[in-house]
Design a protein around this motif. Structure first.
Motif, PDB file in Angstrom:
ATOM      1  N   PHE A   1      43.189   1.714  59.680  1.00  0.00           N
ATOM      2  CA  PHE A   1      43.329   1.705  61.137  1.00  0.00           C
ATOM      3  C   PHE A   1      42.641   0.499  61.783  1.00  0.00           C
ATOM      4  N   GLU A   2      41.601  -0.031  61.155  1.00  0.00           N
ATOM      5  CA  GLU A   2      41.014  -1.278  61.652  1.00  0.00           C
ATOM      6  C   GLU A   2      42.052  -2.400  61.596  1.00  0.00           C
ATOM      7  N   CYS A   3      42.706  -2.532  60.453  1.00  0.00           N
ATOM      8  CA  CYS A   3      43.727  -3.570  60.291  1.00  0.00           C
ATOM      9  C   CYS A   3      44.944  -3.289  61.156  1.00  0.00           C
ATOM     10  N   ALA A   4      45.317  -2.016  61.273  1.00  0.00           N
ATOM     11  CA  ALA A   4      46.479  -1.653  62.073  1.00  0.00           C
ATOM     12  C   ALA A   4      46.255  -1.999  63.544  1.00  0.00           C
ATOM     13  N   ASN A   5      45.045  -1.742  64.050  1.00  0.00           N
ATOM     14  CA  ASN A   5      44.743  -2.091  65.439  1.00  0.00           C
ATOM     15  C   ASN A   5      44.800  -3.606  65.657  1.00  0.00           C
ATOM     16  N   GLN A   6      44.336  -4.376  64.689  1.00  0.00           N
ATOM     17  CA  GLN A   6      44.428  -5.826  64.793  1.00  0.00           C
ATOM     18  C   GLN A   6      45.885  -6.281  64.824  1.00  0.00           C
ATOM     19  N   ALA A   7      46.710  -5.681  63.967  1.00  0.00           N
ATOM     20  CA  ALA A   7      48.135  -6.026  63.940  1.00  0.00           C
ATOM     21  C   ALA A   7      48.810  -5.628  65.245  1.00  0.00           C
ATOM     22  N   PHE A   8      48.423  -4.477  65.795  1.00  0.00           N
ATOM     23  CA  PHE A   8      48.977  -4.020  67.070  1.00  0.00           C
ATOM     24  C   PHE A   8      48.627  -5.005  68.188  1.00  0.00           C
ATOM     25  N   ASP A   9      47.365  -5.390  68.287  1.00  0.00           N
ATOM     26  CA  ASP A   9      46.930  -6.331  69.333  1.00  0.00           C
ATOM     27  C   ASP A   9      47.651  -7.666  69.194  1.00  0.00           C
TER      28      ASP A   9
ATOM     29  N   ALA B   1      56.282  -2.054  63.495  1.00  0.00           N
ATOM     30  CA  ALA B   1      56.694  -0.685  63.178  1.00  0.00           C
ATOM     31  C   ALA B   1      55.549   0.048  62.503  1.00  0.00           C
ATOM     32  N   PHE B   2      55.452   1.344  62.808  1.00  0.00           N
ATOM     33  CA  PHE B   2      54.434   2.216  62.202  1.00  0.00           C
ATOM     34  C   PHE B   2      55.167   3.307  61.434  1.00  0.00           C
ATOM     35  N   LEU B   3      54.836   3.453  60.141  1.00  0.00           N
ATOM     36  CA  LEU B   3      55.501   4.413  59.274  1.00  0.00           C
ATOM     37  C   LEU B   3      54.481   5.410  58.751  1.00  0.00           C
ATOM     38  N   LEU B   4      54.799   6.667  58.871  1.00  0.00           N
ATOM     39  CA  LEU B   4      53.926   7.734  58.387  1.00  0.00           C
ATOM     40  C   LEU B   4      54.716   8.542  57.368  1.00  0.00           C
ATOM     41  N   LEU B   5      54.123   8.829  56.206  1.00  0.00           N
ATOM     42  CA  LEU B   5      54.838   9.619  55.206  1.00  0.00           C
ATOM     43  C   LEU B   5      53.924  10.667  54.592  1.00  0.00           C
ATOM     44  N   ASP B   6      54.484  11.847  54.355  1.00  0.00           N
ATOM     45  CA  ASP B   6      53.748  12.981  53.823  1.00  0.00           C
ATOM     46  C   ASP B   6      54.503  13.538  52.627  1.00  0.00           C
TER      47      ASP B   6
ATOM     48  N   PRO C   1      61.595  -5.579  62.968  1.00  0.00           N
ATOM     49  CA  PRO C   1      62.360  -4.873  64.004  1.00  0.00           C
ATOM     50  C   PRO C   1      62.777  -3.487  63.520  1.00  0.00           C
ATOM     51  N   PRO C   2      63.182  -2.611  64.450  1.00  0.00           N
ATOM     52  CA  PRO C   2      63.474  -1.209  64.091  1.00  0.00           C
ATOM     53  C   PRO C   2      64.483  -1.049  62.969  1.00  0.00           C
ATOM     54  N   GLU C   3      65.583  -1.814  62.995  1.00  0.00           N
ATOM     55  CA  GLU C   3      66.615  -1.648  61.966  1.00  0.00           C
ATOM     56  C   GLU C   3      66.070  -1.987  60.577  1.00  0.00           C
ATOM     57  N   MET C   4      65.309  -3.067  60.484  1.00  0.00           N
ATOM     58  CA  MET C   4      64.743  -3.449  59.190  1.00  0.00           C
ATOM     59  C   MET C   4      63.687  -2.444  58.740  1.00  0.00           C
ATOM     60  N   ALA C   5      62.894  -1.943  59.679  1.00  0.00           N
ATOM     61  CA  ALA C   5      61.872  -0.960  59.326  1.00  0.00           C
ATOM     62  C   ALA C   5      62.506   0.301  58.764  1.00  0.00           C
ATOM     63  N   LEU C   6      63.638   0.720  59.342  1.00  0.00           N
ATOM     64  CA  LEU C   6      64.329   1.905  58.836  1.00  0.00           C
ATOM     65  C   LEU C   6      64.824   1.678  57.411  1.00  0.00           C
ATOM     66  N   GLN C   7      65.316   0.479  57.125  1.00  0.00           N
ATOM     67  CA  GLN C   7      65.769   0.164  55.773  1.00  0.00           C
ATOM     68  C   GLN C   7      64.614   0.201  54.773  1.00  0.00           C
ATOM     69  N   VAL C   8      63.470  -0.328  55.186  1.00  0.00           N
ATOM     70  CA  VAL C   8      62.284  -0.310  54.314  1.00  0.00           C
ATOM     71  C   VAL C   8      61.870   1.131  54.019  1.00  0.00           C
ATOM     72  N   ALA C   9      61.844   1.976  55.051  1.00  0.00           N
ATOM     73  CA  ALA C   9      61.438   3.372  54.878  1.00  0.00           C
ATOM     74  C   ALA C   9      62.404   4.112  53.964  1.00  0.00           C
TER      75      ALA C   9
ATOM     76  N   ALA D   1      58.044   4.816  63.911  1.00  0.00           N
ATOM     77  CA  ALA D   1      57.986   4.469  65.338  1.00  0.00           C
ATOM     78  C   ALA D   1      57.863   2.958  65.456  1.00  0.00           C
ATOM     79  N   SER D   2      58.646   2.379  66.376  1.00  0.00           N
ATOM     80  CA  SER D   2      58.604   0.937  66.614  1.00  0.00           C
ATOM     81  C   SER D   2      57.980   0.658  67.973  1.00  0.00           C
ATOM     82  N   LEU D   3      57.296  -0.463  68.068  1.00  0.00           N
ATOM     83  CA  LEU D   3      56.556  -0.835  69.268  1.00  0.00           C
ATOM     84  C   LEU D   3      57.490  -1.024  70.463  1.00  0.00           C
ATOM     85  N   THR D   4      57.114  -0.434  71.587  1.00  0.00           N
ATOM     86  CA  THR D   4      57.858  -0.613  72.835  1.00  0.00           C
ATOM     87  C   THR D   4      56.881  -1.045  73.923  1.00  0.00           C
TER      88      THR D   4
END
Length: 333
Positions: free
Chosen positions: A187-195, A205-210, A263-271, A299-302
């Motif tokens: 989350f430290e790195c994720a916040n840096q990437a977000f900023d 894009a943020f991907l969560l998997l369980d 972008p969202p389309e590429m993120a969906l392909q990766v997931a 979820a993709s950044l808006t």
């Protein structure tokens, strides 16, 4: 008249030295003593320089001519001191390519500050080893107009210290079981990437998997086999994601990824590709084969996302929606 003869046993009287000759003799004896003391000091200095595990060096800044380098140079760099004294580029060529610009620019700072004490960079020894140096350098005197600028320095081998620092950092930031980023570091790195994405107006894009039904895996096959599942999924994540993507284990059976510039389309392909890779993993316990699947929320950044928390919340809600819809799928939220 009787002449007395000297006794044969009486020695002839020695001629007393003249004052000038005595002074010369004393001067010669004093000079010999000074030479001996100088030789002793030189031997002591030479012995000290050999024993010091740091490279002492001096260079004429204008001509880039190496004036002196101590014996430790050959021991640490594994290169000939004679070649360095003949050509300054021998030092430059030994610096790790990724650190070369920093090493040169930080050395130039000594002209402005008279000293630079925080230089750390890597070198490649003659036999290919990578070593870390802490290289402090100074201007050795108040330079008068017309006099050459002599920069002197001391380069100490800090490889063991750096390796310890890197290991401590790895332990502090890595999930021991899966060798992925742990929750705090992720989350430290994720916040840096977000900023950074917000500042540049770039996609993110943020991907969560369980893991689906992971409790059943532990109950049926044991926790050791469950640990193996976690390790294999982490390997799949690192293999599928792009260079520069972030991946970490943020909970017991929960992983997350941040995809900068995606972008969202590429993120969906990766997931979707990641889900297929995980489903294709084969496990076996006491002759019984089994597979696992994951439910993913994307979820993709808006423009409405003011913090990473809002992006994470949407991915989390999408992941639970994937669970409700039958698991083993990706839902974009």
């Amino acid at each position: 008249m009787v002449h007395e003869k000297p006794f044969l046993s009486d020695p002839p009287k020695a001629e007393q030295p003249r004052p000038a000759a005595a002074a010369t003799l004393l001067a010669l004896m004093h000079a010999q003593g000074e030479v001996e003391r100088l030789s002793e000091r030189e031997q002591l200095l030479s012995s000290l320089l050999v024993s010091v595990n740091a490279v002492l060096w001096a260079i004429d800044w204008e001509t880039r001519r190496v004036l002196y380098v101590s014996p430790a140079y050959e021991r640490i760099f594994g290169r000939s001191a004679g070649l360095l004294l003949a050509d300054y580029r021998e030092w430059r060529n030994s610096i790790h390519p990724e650190d070369l610009d920093y090493a040169e620019h930080s050395l130039a700072r000594v002209l402005d500050h008279s000293a630079v004490e925080d230089r750390e960079y890597r070198i490649i020894t003659a036999d290919g080893q990578i070593r870390w140096l802490s290289d402090k350098c100074y201007i050795n005197q108040q330079v008068e107009p017309g006099e050459p600028v002599i920069v002197v320095g001391m380069a100490e081998d800090i490889t063991e210290k750096k390796q310890m620092e890197l290991e401590l950092h790895r332990l502090a930031t890595t999930d021991v079981l899966t060798q992925s980023s742990n929750r705090r570091h992720f989350f430290e790195c994720a916040n840096q990437a977000f900023d950074s994405a917000c500042a540049q107006g770039a996609p993110l894009a943020f991907l969560l998997l369980d893991i689906d039904d992971f409790k059943d895996v532990n109950d049926t096959y044991g926790h050791l086999e469950g640990d193996q599942v976690l390790r294999r999924i982490a390997e799949s994540g690192r293999g599928v994601l792009r260079r520069g993507d972030l991946f970490g284990r943020i909970g017991g059976e929960e992983f997350a990824a941040v995809l900068p510039g995606c972008p969202p389309e590429m993120a969906l392909q990766v997931a979707e590709r990641l889900g297929k890779e995980i489903q294709a993993l084969n496990f076996s316990y006491e002759g019984r084969a089994f597979t696992v699947t994951v439910s993913q929320g994307l979820a993709s950044l808006t423009e409405e996302d003011s913090t990473l928390d809002s992006l994470f919340a949407r991915a989390d809600a999408a992941m639970y929606e994937a669970k409700r819809q039958g698991k083993n799928r990706v839902i974009a939220g």
